[in-house]
Motif scaffolding. Structure first.
Motif, short mmCIF file in Angstrom:
data_model
loop_
_atom_site.label_atom_id
_atom_site.label_comp_id
_atom_site.label_asym_id
_atom_site.label_seq_id
_atom_site.Cartn_x
_atom_site.Cartn_y
_atom_site.Cartn_z
N GLN A 29 -2.02 -8.27 -1.93
CA GLN A 29 -2.85 -9.47 -2.02
C GLN A 29 -4.33 -9.15 -2.23
O GLN A 29 -5.05 -9.96 -2.82
N TRP A 30 -4.81 -8.02 -1.72
CA TRP A 30 -6.25 -7.78 -1.79
C TRP A 30 -6.68 -6.62 -2.69
O TRP A 30 -7.85 -6.52 -3.04
N ASP A 31 -5.76 -5.76 -3.09
CA ASP A 31 -6.10 -4.63 -3.96
C ASP A 31 -5.72 -4.99 -5.39
O ASP A 31 -4.54 -5.17 -5.69
N PRO A 32 -6.69 -5.09 -6.29
CA PRO A 32 -6.41 -5.56 -7.64
C PRO A 32 -5.45 -4.67 -8.43
O PRO A 32 -4.79 -5.15 -9.35
N GLY A 33 -5.36 -3.40 -8.10
CA GLY A 33 -4.47 -2.51 -8.84
C GLY A 33 -3.05 -2.47 -8.32
O GLY A 33 -2.14 -2.02 -9.02
N THR A 34 -2.82 -2.93 -7.09
CA THR A 34 -1.50 -2.80 -6.47
C THR A 34 -0.51 -3.79 -7.08
O THR A 34 -0.76 -4.99 -7.14
N ILE A 35 0.62 -3.26 -7.53
CA ILE A 35 1.72 -4.08 -8.02
C ILE A 35 2.66 -4.39 -6.86
O ILE A 35 3.00 -5.54 -6.61
N THR A 36 3.12 -3.34 -6.18
CA THR A 36 3.95 -3.50 -4.98
C THR A 36 3.52 -2.47 -3.94
O THR A 36 3.02 -1.40 -4.28
N CYS A 37 3.74 -2.82 -2.70
CA CYS A 37 3.46 -1.90 -1.60
C CYS A 37 4.46 -2.23 -0.49
O CYS A 37 4.41 -3.30 0.10
N ARG A 38 5.37 -1.31 -0.26
CA ARG A 38 6.47 -1.55 0.68
C ARG A 38 6.53 -0.45 1.73
O ARG A 38 6.28 0.72 1.42
N PRO A 39 6.90 -0.83 2.97
CA PRO A 39 7.08 0.21 3.99
C PRO A 39 8.17 1.20 3.56
O PRO A 39 9.16 0.80 2.95
N VAL A 40 7.99 2.46 3.88
CA VAL A 40 8.96 3.49 3.54
C VAL A 40 10.23 3.30 4.38
O VAL A 40 11.34 3.44 3.90
N SER A 41 10.06 2.94 5.64
CA SER A 41 11.18 2.73 6.55
C SER A 41 11.36 1.23 6.77
O SER A 41 10.39 0.50 7.02
N ALA A 42 12.59 0.75 6.70
CA ALA A 42 12.87 -0.68 6.84
C ALA A 42 12.44 -1.23 8.20
O ALA A 42 12.03 -2.38 8.30
N ASN A 43 12.52 -0.44 9.24
CA ASN A 43 12.18 -0.90 10.59
C ASN A 43 10.87 -0.30 11.08
O ASN A 43 10.68 -0.14 12.28
N ALA A 44 10.00 0.02 10.16
CA ALA A 44 8.76 0.71 10.53
C ALA A 44 7.83 -0.21 11.32
O ALA A 44 7.63 -1.36 10.96
N LEU A 45 7.27 0.32 12.37
CA LEU A 45 6.23 -0.37 13.11
C LEU A 45 4.89 -0.05 12.45
O LEU A 45 4.71 1.01 11.86
N VAL A 46 3.96 -0.96 12.57
CA VAL A 46 2.62 -0.71 12.04
C VAL A 46 1.86 0.04 13.12
O VAL A 46 1.37 -0.54 14.09
N GLU A 47 1.83 1.37 12.96
CA GLU A 47 1.16 2.26 13.90
C GLU A 47 0.78 3.53 13.16
O GLU A 47 1.23 3.75 12.03
N VAL A 48 -0.05 4.34 13.78
CA VAL A 48 -0.42 5.61 13.16
C VAL A 48 0.86 6.37 12.82
O VAL A 48 1.79 6.46 13.63
N GLY A 49 0.92 6.86 11.59
CA GLY A 49 2.11 7.56 11.10
C GLY A 49 2.99 6.69 10.22
O GLY A 49 3.83 7.22 9.49
N ALA A 50 2.82 5.37 10.25
CA ALA A 50 3.59 4.49 9.37
C ALA A 50 3.25 4.80 7.92
O ALA A 50 2.11 5.18 7.60
#
Length: 155
Positions: A29-50
Motif C-alpha cells: 500500500q505504501w511502497d510504489p514499487g511493491t507488487i506483492t509482499c507476503r509473509p514467508v511463513s503462513a503463521n508468522a508473527l510480526v516480530e524480529v526475525g519475521a
C-alpha cells in the motif's frame, strides 16, 4: 551505496503507525514499487526475525527480495532485504509530535558484483521512489487507520 531519506507527518498516534508498519506486507500500500509482499511463513508473527517475500517492479523489471524484520521497538523498525544483486534496508523512525507522529524513512541500497557499476545511474531513480513514498505512505496510513479524531475545539 544509495541512500534516500524522507520525513513525513501523520495525524495518527505513534503506536498505531508502528503496529501497522511492522507488518511489512503493508508495503503493497505504501511502497510504489511493491507488487506483492507476503509473509514467508503462513503463521508468522510480526516480530524480529519475521520474513516477507517482496516482489517489486523497478525500471520495468520484476525483482524479488526476501526481507527480514531486524529491529522492532516503540520508535523504530528496520527491514533488510536480500537477493543476489542487492541488499536493501528500510529504516523507519517514529517520533510523537503534537497532533500526531513524525516519520523518518531511510532507504539504503547496496548493489553487489557487477550491478554496483549501476549505482550512480540509479541514484536518481531511487530519489524519485523516495518522493513517491513520501506521498503514498501518509495516504496509506489515513486509509488503513482512518482519520484522527478531532481534538478539542478552541475559541
Amino acid at each position: 551505496m544509495i541512500k534516500v531519506e524522507r520525513v513525513m507527518h501523520s495525524d495518527r498516534p505513534r503506536d498505531e503507525i508502528v503496529a501497522y508498519m511492522a507488518d511489512f506486507s503493508h508495503a503493497e500500500q505504501w511502497d510504489p514499487g511493491t507488487i506483492t509482499c507476503r509473509p514467508v511463513s503462513a503463521n508468522a508473527l510480526v516480530e524480529v526475525g519475521a520474513e516477507w517475500l517482496n516482489i517489486s517492479s523497478f525500471r520495468g523489471r520484476r525483482t524479488e527480495l526476501r526481507y527480514e524484520l531486524t529491529r522492532m521497538s516503540d520508535d523504530r523498525l528496520t527491514f533488510v532485504g536480500h537477493n543476489k544483486t542487492a541488499t536493501s534496508t528500510d529504516d523507519l523512525h517514529f517520533e510523537p509530535r503534537s497532533g500526531g507522529t513524525r516519520i523518518t524513512y531511510r532507504a539504503h541500497v547496496e548493489f553487489h558484483g557487477i550491478a554496483r557499476l549501476a549505482t550512480p545511474v540509479l541514484k536518481r531513480e531511487f530519489e524519485r521512489l523516495g518522493d513517491e513514498v513520501s506521498e503514498q505512505l501518509p495516504a496509506a496510513l489515513r486509509q488503513a487507520l482512518g482519520p484522527s479524531a478531532p481534538g478539542p475545539q478552541q475559541f
